[in-house]
Design a protein around this motif. Structure first.
Motif, PDB file in Angstrom:
ATOM      1  N   PHE A  29      11.838   9.907   1.244  1.00  0.00           N
ATOM      2  CA  PHE A  29      12.139   9.404   2.585  1.00  0.00           C
ATOM      3  C   PHE A  29      10.982   8.564   3.115  1.00  0.00           C
ATOM      4  O   PHE A  29      11.191   7.536   3.755  1.00  0.00           O
ATOM      5  CB  PHE A  29      12.447  10.581   3.516  1.00  0.00           C
ATOM      6  CG  PHE A  29      12.901  10.170   4.883  1.00  0.00           C
ATOM      7  CD1 PHE A  29      14.087   9.490   5.056  1.00  0.00           C
ATOM      8  CD2 PHE A  29      12.133  10.467   5.998  1.00  0.00           C
ATOM      9  CE1 PHE A  29      14.508   9.099   6.315  1.00  0.00           C
ATOM     10  CE2 PHE A  29      12.542  10.089   7.261  1.00  0.00           C
ATOM     11  CZ  PHE A  29      13.734   9.399   7.420  1.00  0.00           C
ATOM     12  N   SER A  30       9.760   8.995   2.828  1.00  0.00           N
ATOM     13  CA  SER A  30       8.580   8.241   3.225  1.00  0.00           C
ATOM     14  C   SER A  30       8.586   6.848   2.597  1.00  0.00           C
ATOM     15  O   SER A  30       8.252   5.857   3.251  1.00  0.00           O
ATOM     16  CB  SER A  30       7.314   9.000   2.813  1.00  0.00           C
ATOM     17  OG  SER A  30       6.183   8.203   2.962  1.00  0.00           O
ATOM     18  N   GLY A  31       8.961   6.774   1.323  1.00  0.00           N
ATOM     19  CA  GLY A  31       9.039   5.483   0.650  1.00  0.00           C
ATOM     20  C   GLY A  31      10.052   4.568   1.311  1.00  0.00           C
ATOM     21  O   GLY A  31       9.817   3.363   1.464  1.00  0.00           O
ATOM     22  N   ALA A  32      11.199   5.111   1.701  1.00  0.00           N
ATOM     23  CA  ALA A  32      12.207   4.307   2.398  1.00  0.00           C
ATOM     24  C   ALA A  32      11.673   3.809   3.734  1.00  0.00           C
ATOM     25  O   ALA A  32      11.894   2.646   4.115  1.00  0.00           O
ATOM     26  CB  ALA A  32      13.479   5.118   2.594  1.00  0.00           C
ATOM     27  N   LEU A  33      10.944   4.662   4.443  1.00  0.00           N
ATOM     28  CA  LEU A  33      10.369   4.242   5.723  1.00  0.00           C
ATOM     29  C   LEU A  33       9.310   3.159   5.530  1.00  0.00           C
ATOM     30  O   LEU A  33       9.229   2.210   6.318  1.00  0.00           O
ATOM     31  CB  LEU A  33       9.754   5.441   6.451  1.00  0.00           C
ATOM     32  CG  LEU A  33      10.731   6.473   7.016  1.00  0.00           C
ATOM     33  CD1 LEU A  33       9.970   7.666   7.572  1.00  0.00           C
ATOM     34  CD2 LEU A  33      11.606   5.847   8.091  1.00  0.00           C
ATOM     35  N   LEU A  37       0.830  -1.203   0.000  1.00  0.00           N
ATOM     36  CA  LEU A  37       0.000   0.000   0.000  1.00  0.00           C
ATOM     37  C   LEU A  37       0.865   1.255   0.000  1.00  0.00           C
ATOM     38  O   LEU A  37       0.592   2.222  -0.726  1.00  0.00           O
ATOM     39  CB  LEU A  37      -0.937   0.001   1.212  1.00  0.00           C
ATOM     40  CG  LEU A  37      -1.827   1.221   1.381  1.00  0.00           C
ATOM     41  CD1 LEU A  37      -2.824   1.314   0.232  1.00  0.00           C
ATOM     42  CD2 LEU A  37      -2.552   1.151   2.711  1.00  0.00           C
ATOM     43  N   GLY A  38       1.917   1.237   0.789  1.00  0.00           N
ATOM     44  CA  GLY A  38       2.820   2.392   0.849  1.00  0.00           C
ATOM     45  C   GLY A  38       3.492   2.669  -0.482  1.00  0.00           C
ATOM     46  O   GLY A  38       3.635   3.825  -0.883  1.00  0.00           O
ATOM     47  N   THR A  39       3.870   1.608  -1.199  1.00  0.00           N
ATOM     48  CA  THR A  39       4.496   1.791  -2.507  1.00  0.00           C
ATOM     49  C   THR A  39       3.539   2.473  -3.476  1.00  0.00           C
ATOM     50  O   THR A  39       3.933   3.389  -4.213  1.00  0.00           O
ATOM     51  CB  THR A  39       4.947   0.430  -3.075  1.00  0.00           C
ATOM     52  OG1 THR A  39       5.854  -0.169  -2.146  1.00  0.00           O
ATOM     53  CG2 THR A  39       5.615   0.580  -4.415  1.00  0.00           C
ATOM     54  N   ALA A  40       2.281   2.050  -3.471  1.00  0.00           N
ATOM     55  CA  ALA A  40       1.288   2.658  -4.363  1.00  0.00           C
ATOM     56  C   ALA A  40       1.059   4.129  -3.999  1.00  0.00           C
ATOM     57  O   ALA A  40       0.983   4.998  -4.886  1.00  0.00           O
ATOM     58  CB  ALA A  40      -0.021   1.888  -4.302  1.00  0.00           C
ATOM     59  N   LEU A  41       0.964   4.429  -2.716  1.00  0.00           N
ATOM     60  CA  LEU A  41       0.742   5.811  -2.290  1.00  0.00           C
ATOM     61  C   LEU A  41       1.958   6.698  -2.564  1.00  0.00           C
ATOM     62  O   LEU A  41       1.813   7.853  -2.953  1.00  0.00           O
ATOM     63  CB  LEU A  41       0.388   5.851  -0.804  1.00  0.00           C
ATOM     64  CG  LEU A  41      -0.988   5.278  -0.441  1.00  0.00           C
ATOM     65  CD1 LEU A  41      -1.155   5.222   1.071  1.00  0.00           C
ATOM     66  CD2 LEU A  41      -2.089   6.091  -1.077  1.00  0.00           C
ATOM     67  N   VAL A  42       3.147   6.142  -2.375  1.00  0.00           N
ATOM     68  CA  VAL A  42       4.360   6.907  -2.654  1.00  0.00           C
ATOM     69  C   VAL A  42       4.434   7.239  -4.139  1.00  0.00           C
ATOM     70  O   VAL A  42       4.802   8.358  -4.525  1.00  0.00           O
ATOM     71  CB  VAL A  42       5.620   6.132  -2.190  1.00  0.00           C
ATOM     72  CG1 VAL A  42       6.886   6.707  -2.809  1.00  0.00           C
ATOM     73  CG2 VAL A  42       5.726   6.158  -0.682  1.00  0.00           C
ATOM     74  N   CYS A  45       5.388   6.534  10.558  1.00  0.00           N
ATOM     75  CA  CYS A  45       6.081   7.767  10.152  1.00  0.00           C
ATOM     76  C   CYS A  45       6.012   7.953   8.639  1.00  0.00           C
ATOM     77  O   CYS A  45       5.815   9.072   8.148  1.00  0.00           O
ATOM     78  CB  CYS A  45       7.531   7.731  10.613  1.00  0.00           C
ATOM     79  SG  CYS A  45       7.733   7.782  12.396  1.00  0.00           S
ATOM     80  N   GLY A  46       6.165   6.861   7.881  1.00  0.00           N
ATOM     81  CA  GLY A  46       6.112   6.938   6.424  1.00  0.00           C
ATOM     82  C   GLY A  46       4.746   7.358   5.915  1.00  0.00           C
ATOM     83  O   GLY A  46       4.631   8.201   5.024  1.00  0.00           O
ATOM     84  N   PHE A  47       3.687   6.757   6.478  1.00  0.00           N
ATOM     85  CA  PHE A  47       2.329   7.143   6.066  1.00  0.00           C
ATOM     86  C   PHE A  47       2.038   8.591   6.449  1.00  0.00           C
ATOM     87  O   PHE A  47       1.362   9.313   5.714  1.00  0.00           O
ATOM     88  CB  PHE A  47       1.283   6.206   6.677  1.00  0.00           C
ATOM     89  CG  PHE A  47       1.145   4.904   5.948  1.00  0.00           C
ATOM     90  CD1 PHE A  47       0.832   4.873   4.595  1.00  0.00           C
ATOM     91  CD2 PHE A  47       1.323   3.706   6.608  1.00  0.00           C
ATOM     92  CE1 PHE A  47       0.697   3.668   3.913  1.00  0.00           C
ATOM     93  CE2 PHE A  47       1.193   2.499   5.940  1.00  0.00           C
ATOM     94  CZ  PHE A  47       0.886   2.479   4.589  1.00  0.00           C
ATOM     95  N   ALA A  48       2.542   9.032   7.598  1.00  0.00           N
ATOM     96  CA  ALA A  48       2.316  10.420   8.015  1.00  0.00           C
ATOM     97  C   ALA A  48       2.960  11.390   7.024  1.00  0.00           C
ATOM     98  O   ALA A  48       2.373  12.427   6.686  1.00  0.00           O
ATOM     99  CB  ALA A  48       2.873  10.648   9.415  1.00  0.00           C
ATOM    100  N   LEU A  49       4.162  11.046   6.513  1.00  0.00           N
ATOM    101  CA  LEU A  49       4.840  11.938   5.566  1.00  0.00           C
ATOM    102  C   LEU A  49       4.158  11.972   4.202  1.00  0.00           C
ATOM    103  O   LEU A  49       4.469  12.838   3.385  1.00  0.00           O
ATOM    104  CB  LEU A  49       6.300  11.524   5.396  1.00  0.00           C
ATOM    105  CG  LEU A  49       7.253  11.984   6.485  1.00  0.00           C
ATOM    106  CD1 LEU A  49       8.647  11.432   6.243  1.00  0.00           C
ATOM    107  CD2 LEU A  49       7.292  13.504   6.560  1.00  0.00           C
ATOM    108  N   LEU A  50       3.247  11.068   3.945  1.00  0.00           N
ATOM    109  CA  LEU A  50       2.512  11.100   2.680  1.00  0.00           C
ATOM    110  C   LEU A  50       1.367  12.109   2.702  1.00  0.00           C
ATOM    111  O   LEU A  50       0.781  12.400   1.672  1.00  0.00           O
ATOM    112  CB  LEU A  50       1.980   9.710   2.336  1.00  0.00           C
ATOM    113  CG  LEU A  50       3.036   8.698   1.900  1.00  0.00           C
ATOM    114  CD1 LEU A  50       2.402   7.350   1.626  1.00  0.00           C
ATOM    115  CD2 LEU A  50       3.781   9.184   0.675  1.00  0.00           C
ATOM    116  N   ILE A  51       1.058  12.636   3.861  1.00  0.00           N
ATOM    117  CA  ILE A  51      -0.016  13.628   3.998  1.00  0.00           C
ATOM    118  C   ILE A  51       0.587  15.015   3.734  1.00  0.00           C
ATOM    119  O   ILE A  51       1.525  15.430   4.433  1.00  0.00           O
ATOM    120  CB  ILE A  51      -0.648  13.559   5.402  1.00  0.00           C
ATOM    121  CG1 ILE A  51      -1.216  12.156   5.645  1.00  0.00           C
ATOM    122  CG2 ILE A  51      -1.710  14.631   5.569  1.00  0.00           C
ATOM    123  CD1 ILE A  51      -1.618  11.903   7.077  1.00  0.00           C
ATOM    124  N   PRO A  52       0.063  15.743   2.731  1.00  0.00           N
ATOM    125  CA  PRO A  52       0.647  17.053   2.404  1.00  0.00           C
ATOM    126  C   PRO A  52       0.700  18.031   3.572  1.00  0.00           C
ATOM    127  O   PRO A  52       1.663  18.784   3.709  1.00  0.00           O
ATOM    128  CB  PRO A  52      -0.253  17.576   1.285  1.00  0.00           C
ATOM    129  CG  PRO A  52      -0.830  16.359   0.654  1.00  0.00           C
ATOM    130  CD  PRO A  52      -0.991  15.365   1.776  1.00  0.00           C
TER     131      PRO A  52
END
Length: 176
Positions: A78-82, A40-45, A93-100
């Motif tokens: 950085f979010s993608g790496a997390l 899911l994170g990869t798709a959102l990133v 932390c990674g999902f939080a950084l995906l929020i503008p």
């Protein structure tokens, strides 16, 4: 010193969370959650990264300050790496950084600690400033979109008939 503490604290937090969550729901559901958050994170990133790239291209085409889109792009990276790092804390932390809005808050926090000495757009010649009204001045002609007279390169060409073959046997690496 802070970086050292982060390298020590983050794995300890992740291990503690794995033990707690694994104890509550079991090993396989815990591993599935970690795998699903990575997918899911990869798709959102990817989606947010394409949006940031579009914003960056727009800022360049309009000769605006690219600081915000560049910072957002770096935070998305950085979010993608997390998100690809296995763990619950790093995923949060990674999902939080995906929020503008979170990225804007992080950028405001970091910008209070960074001072930009100089920002220039353009190449050689007189200095120009970015922002509204930056198109006026001697360099404005340089950034005008579309072809100009000095963009034309003249040259000669000769058509090679398709039946022409090489005059050597070839090395075997290419088809002749």
């Amino acid at each position: 010193m802070w970086l050292f503490l982060a390298f020590v604290a983050v794995p300890l937090i992740e291990i503690a969370l794995f033990i707690q969550v694994g104890g509550l729901i079991g090993l396989w559901p815990t591993l599935m959650i970690v795998l699903l958050t990575a997918i899911l994170g990869t798709a959102l990133v990817r989606r947010e990264g394409l949006r940031a790239l579009s914003d960056l291209q727009n800022s360049f085409s309009q000769l605006q300050d690219p600081t915000r889109p560049l910072a957002h792009g770096a935070m998305i990276l950085f979010s993608g790496a997390l998100l690809l790092t296995p763990g619950f804390f790093t995923d949060a932390c990674g999902f939080a950084l995906l929020i503008p809005a979170v990225r804007d808050a992080v950028m405001r926090f970091i910008s209070t600690r960074i001072k930009v000495q100089r920002f220039e757009m353009g190449g050689q010649g007189p200095r120009t400033q970015a922002g509204p009204g930056a198109h006026q001045g001697p360099q404005a002609e340089r950034y005008r979109p579309g072809p100009r007279e000095d963009d034309v390169i003249e040259g000669d060409y000769t058509e090679v008939p398709p039946s022409k073959r090489a005059n050597h046997p070839g090395s075997g690496w290419t088809k002749h």
